[in-house]
Scaffold this motif. Structure first.
Motif, short mmCIF file in Angstrom:
data_model
loop_
_atom_site.label_atom_id
_atom_site.label_comp_id
_atom_site.label_asym_id
_atom_site.label_seq_id
_atom_site.Cartn_x
_atom_site.Cartn_y
_atom_site.Cartn_z
N GLN A 110 50.52 -7.15 25.02
CA GLN A 110 51.88 -6.64 25.18
C GLN A 110 52.67 -6.61 23.87
O GLN A 110 53.77 -6.07 23.84
N THR A 111 52.13 -7.25 22.82
CA THR A 111 52.86 -7.38 21.55
C THR A 111 51.99 -6.90 20.40
O THR A 111 50.80 -6.64 20.55
N PHE A 112 52.59 -6.81 19.21
CA PHE A 112 51.88 -6.42 17.99
C PHE A 112 52.32 -7.39 16.90
O PHE A 112 53.05 -7.06 15.99
N ASN A 113 51.88 -8.65 17.04
CA ASN A 113 52.29 -9.70 16.11
C ASN A 113 51.30 -9.91 14.96
O ASN A 113 51.67 -10.42 13.93
N GLY A 114 50.05 -9.55 15.17
CA GLY A 114 49.04 -9.69 14.13
C GLY A 114 48.44 -8.34 13.80
O GLY A 114 48.28 -7.50 14.68
N SER A 115 48.12 -8.13 12.52
CA SER A 115 47.66 -6.80 12.11
C SER A 115 46.19 -6.53 12.48
O SER A 115 45.81 -5.38 12.64
N ASP A 116 45.36 -7.58 12.62
CA ASP A 116 43.97 -7.37 13.04
C ASP A 116 43.93 -7.11 14.55
O ASP A 116 44.74 -7.63 15.30
#
Length: 98
Positions: free
Chosen positions: A47-53
């Protein structure tokens, strides 16, 4: 019958490359158990985009009372393409009987 939930999930472990090893998975328990003998399916979504990998999700040991889940960053064609550690992401899931 559908059930839904969210779990905060991260990974402090290397990418898991051994099939069936669930020692680094997180146990999720359903709000209410599905009827005994039911075939249960679980569909998770980041649900989120906290880490780039890319935070690949692995599900294991689905039962009428819950399932195990972990972030397992990309491992393709026998090659580990990341270090496996990943910051906390919010994972939404839907579970239902077949």
């Amino acid at each position: 019958m559908f059930q839904t939930g969210v779990v905060a999930l991260d990974s402090k472990n290397p990418v898991e490359t051994r099939s069936g090893n669930t020692s680094t998975f997180t146990q999720v328990t359903f709000p209410a158990a599905f009827p005994e003998g039911s075939s249960v399916i679980v569909v998770p979504f980041v649900q989120t985009f906290n880490g780039s990998d890319t935070p690949g999700l692995r599900i294991a040991e689905v039962t009428t009372t819950g399932f195990k889940i972990r972030i397992n960053e990309l491992h393709a064609v026998g090659k580990v393409t990341s270090d496996g550690t990943h910051t906390t992401e919010t994972i939404g899931w839907i579970a239902s009987t077949v």
